[in-house]
Design an enzyme around this catalytic site. Structure first.
Site, PDB file in Angstrom:
ATOM      1  N   LYS A 122       0.809  -1.234   0.000  1.00 15.10           N
ATOM      2  CA  LYS A 122       0.000   0.000   0.000  1.00 15.10           C
ATOM      3  C   LYS A 122       0.841   1.281   0.000  1.00 15.10           C
ATOM      4  O   LYS A 122       0.517   2.238  -0.696  1.00 15.10           O
ATOM      5  CB  LYS A 122      -0.926   0.019   1.214  1.00 15.10           C
ATOM      6  CG  LYS A 122      -2.070  -0.956   1.127  1.00 15.10           C
ATOM      7  CD  LYS A 122      -2.874  -0.895   2.412  1.00 15.10           C
ATOM      8  CE  LYS A 122      -4.253  -1.457   2.209  1.00 15.10           C
ATOM      9  NZ  LYS A 122      -5.173  -1.082   3.279  1.00 15.10           N
TER      10      LYS A 122
ATOM     11  N   ASN B 125      -5.074   1.881  -1.890  1.00 11.40           N
ATOM     12  CA  ASN B 125      -5.613   0.515  -1.933  1.00 11.40           C
ATOM     13  C   ASN B 125      -6.316   0.205  -3.254  1.00 11.40           C
ATOM     14  O   ASN B 125      -6.898  -0.857  -3.405  1.00 11.40           O
ATOM     15  CB  ASN B 125      -6.464   0.164  -0.708  1.00 11.40           C
ATOM     16  CG  ASN B 125      -7.757   0.922  -0.639  1.00 11.40           C
ATOM     17  OD1 ASN B 125      -7.994   1.842  -1.400  1.00 11.40           O
ATOM     18  ND2 ASN B 125      -8.607   0.528   0.290  1.00 11.40           N
TER      19      ASN B 125
ATOM     20  N   ASP C 165     -10.241   3.467   2.160  1.00 15.29           N
ATOM     21  CA  ASP C 165     -10.576   3.015   3.523  1.00 15.29           C
ATOM     22  C   ASP C 165     -11.470   4.045   4.217  1.00 15.29           C
ATOM     23  O   ASP C 165     -12.495   3.711   4.801  1.00 15.29           O
ATOM     24  CB  ASP C 165      -9.303   2.815   4.353  1.00 15.29           C
ATOM     25  CG  ASP C 165      -8.574   1.546   3.970  1.00 15.29           C
ATOM     26  OD1 ASP C 165      -9.221   0.606   3.487  1.00 15.29           O
ATOM     27  OD2 ASP C 165      -7.336   1.494   4.149  1.00 15.29           O
TER      28      ASP C 165
ATOM     29  N   ALA D  51      -4.929   3.044   9.507  1.00 13.67           N
ATOM     30  CA  ALA D  51      -6.376   3.073   9.290  1.00 13.67           C
ATOM     31  C   ALA D  51      -6.968   4.363   9.854  1.00 13.67           C
ATOM     32  O   ALA D  51      -7.867   4.963   9.245  1.00 13.67           O
ATOM     33  CB  ALA D  51      -7.016   1.852   9.953  1.00 13.67           C
TER      34      ALA D  51
ATOM     35  N   VAL E 265       1.076   9.459  22.356  1.00 11.86           N
ATOM     36  CA  VAL E 265       0.358  10.715  22.123  1.00 11.86           C
ATOM     37  C   VAL E 265       0.978  11.538  20.988  1.00 11.86           C
ATOM     38  O   VAL E 265       0.284  12.275  20.281  1.00 11.86           O
ATOM     39  CB  VAL E 265       0.249  11.526  23.439  1.00 11.86           C
ATOM     40  CG1 VAL E 265       1.593  12.060  23.874  1.00 11.86           C
ATOM     41  CG2 VAL E 265      -0.773  12.644  23.314  1.00 11.86           C
TER      42      VAL E 265
HETATM   43  P1  ATR Z   1      -3.389  -0.012  11.256  1.00 10.91           P
HETATM   44  O1  ATR Z   1      -2.704   0.187   9.938  1.00 10.91           O
HETATM   45  O2  ATR Z   1      -4.306  -1.201  11.295  1.00 10.91           O
HETATM   46  O3  ATR Z   1      -4.050   1.235  11.738  1.00 10.91           O
HETATM   47  P2  ATR Z   1      -1.089   0.453  12.931  1.00 10.91           P
HETATM   48  O4  ATR Z   1      -0.700   1.526  11.984  1.00 10.91           O
HETATM   49  O5  ATR Z   1      -0.065  -0.517  13.391  1.00 10.91           O
HETATM   50  O6  ATR Z   1      -2.249  -0.435  12.314  1.00 10.91           O
HETATM   51  O7  ATR Z   1      -1.801   1.134  14.200  1.00 10.91           O
HETATM   52  C1  ATR Z   1      -2.193   0.415  15.325  1.00 10.91           C
HETATM   53  C2  ATR Z   1      -2.898   1.345  16.326  1.00 10.91           C
HETATM   54  O8  ATR Z   1      -3.309   0.556  17.452  1.00 10.91           O
HETATM   55  C3  ATR Z   1      -1.985   2.434  16.878  1.00 10.91           C
HETATM   56  O9  ATR Z   1      -2.756   3.595  17.147  1.00 10.91           O
HETATM   57  C4  ATR Z   1      -1.474   1.799  18.180  1.00 10.91           C
HETATM   58  O10 ATR Z   1      -1.076   2.718  19.159  1.00 10.91           O
HETATM   59  P3  ATR Z   1       0.461   3.234  19.227  1.00 10.91           P
HETATM   60  O11 ATR Z   1       0.594   4.263  18.130  1.00 10.91           O
HETATM   61  O12 ATR Z   1       0.640   3.808  20.574  1.00 10.91           O
HETATM   62  O13 ATR Z   1       1.333   2.020  18.969  1.00 10.91           O
HETATM   63  C5  ATR Z   1      -2.735   1.101  18.632  1.00 10.91           C
HETATM   64  N1  ATR Z   1      -2.457   0.023  19.584  1.00 10.91           N
HETATM   65  C6  ATR Z   1      -1.917  -1.176  19.311  1.00 10.91           C
HETATM   66  N2  ATR Z   1      -1.806  -1.901  20.454  1.00 10.91           N
HETATM   67  C7  ATR Z   1      -2.317  -1.127  21.459  1.00 10.91           C
HETATM   68  C8  ATR Z   1      -2.488  -1.298  22.870  1.00 10.91           C
HETATM   69  N3  ATR Z   1      -2.133  -2.432  23.470  1.00 10.91           N
HETATM   70  N4  ATR Z   1      -3.048  -0.286  23.582  1.00 10.91           N
HETATM   71  C9  ATR Z   1      -3.427   0.858  22.977  1.00 10.91           C
HETATM   72  N5  ATR Z   1      -3.278   1.096  21.648  1.00 10.91           N
HETATM   73  C10 ATR Z   1      -2.737   0.111  20.898  1.00 10.91           C
END
Ligand code: ATR
Length: 275
Positions: free
Chosen positions: A79, A100, A115, A143, A166
């Protein structure tokens, strides 16, 4: 035999579309689009194309040179890399840095990301009005970016992004402010206490919390108001524990499958599948 069950055969005139991925066996696009071609009587077929990550550049340019190949749906891991190879990108692809769907136009690659627009179309299609609403998004990953960009282009009242890291929430809000200067945005840390969601019209979980049955909840629902819609983008399980709790609490819920289901028609139009 009804027209929907009639099977179109592949002939010399059939246009070809693909879905590119690595690995490939899990892709859903052939089962989504081929029945649609049959139903609409369109002389086209969509096939799985297993393209290894390192071979993307040479393969995609070769495919795009084929006059009877209309374009491809794009999934992991291509992607982001394919967005960089495109000659033209839609707004959502520029904001998310990911595509996508890519249309082939005489060798040129024209990409966009559906998306977010799929999520918005899903809300509309399922009777959820987002106009003038206050929305909280949990998560700031790929996402989340796509959905935030699509929501920002609608007439919503306010978008708050809460994320465990954050600084990623802040970066996403900064990006949104660059593109949508009149949108009211805010960010916060997503921590164990969780945000107060009483004033929110919609809370969307875009974190991966809920994929596994023993995951923590994305946020507490205790402060939810009767108007708060609880939306998840997790597709498996079809209903997360968080959504289940929301449902039992009498809140309206919106399941993850809608985002994908409602992308079908958007991608169909973008790839000019009916031409
Ligand atoms: P996607 O492409 O599916 O959005 P990603 O880019 O890996 O996947 O994003 C995953 C999201 O889930 C992020 O916002 C991540 O938070 P961080 O930026 O702090 O990593 C969040 N996430 C994953 N595991 C988490 C957890 N245990 N508690 C809170 N947030 C979580």
């Amino acid at each position: 035999m009804t027209s929907s069950s009639a099977h179109l055969s592949i002939t010399g005139t059939t246009r070809i579309f693909g879905v590119i991925a690595d690995p490939i066996s899990h892709v859903r696009a052939p089962m989504v689009f081929n029945p649609l071609f049959n139903e609409k009587g369109i002389d086209a077929v969509l096939i799985p194309l297993h393209i290894p990550e390192a071979k993307l550049e040479e393969t995609i340019h070769a495919l795009a040179m084929m006059p009877n190949m209309g374009g491809v749906c794009v999934t992991i891991p291509h992607k982001i890399a394919l967005a960089d190879l495109c000659d033209e990108l839609g707004m959502a692809a520029r904001i998310t840095g990911a595509v996508n769907a890519v249309r082939f136009d005489e060798g040129r690659l024209i990409g966009d990301n559906f998306d977010g627009s799929g999520f918005v179309a899903g809300c509309r299609g399922e009777g959820i009005d987002i106009t003038g609403k206050k929305i909280l998004m949990l998560g700031a990953g790929g996402a989340a970016r796509a959905i935030a960009a699509a929501l920002a282009g609608e007439n919503i009242a306010e978008l708050t992004i809460a994320n465990r890291s954050v600084e990623k929430a802040e970066a996403l809000v900064r990006l949104l402010r660059e593109h949508f200067d009149t949108l009211s945005t805010d960010f916060m840390k997503l921590d164990v206490d969780g945000p107060d969601i009483s004033g929110m019209d919609m809370v969307i979980n875009t974190t991966s919390l809920g994929l596994h049955s023993d995951d923590a909840l994305p946020c507490s629902l205790i402060s939810a108001g009767p108007q708060t819609v609880i939306a998840d983008i997790i597709m498996i399980p079809p209903q997360t524990r968080w959504m289940d709790m929301a449902h039992k609490q009498g809140l309206k819920t919106h399941a993850g499958r809608h985002m994908l289901d409602y992308q079908r028609d958007l991608i169909f139009d973008f790839l000019k599948m009916a031409d």
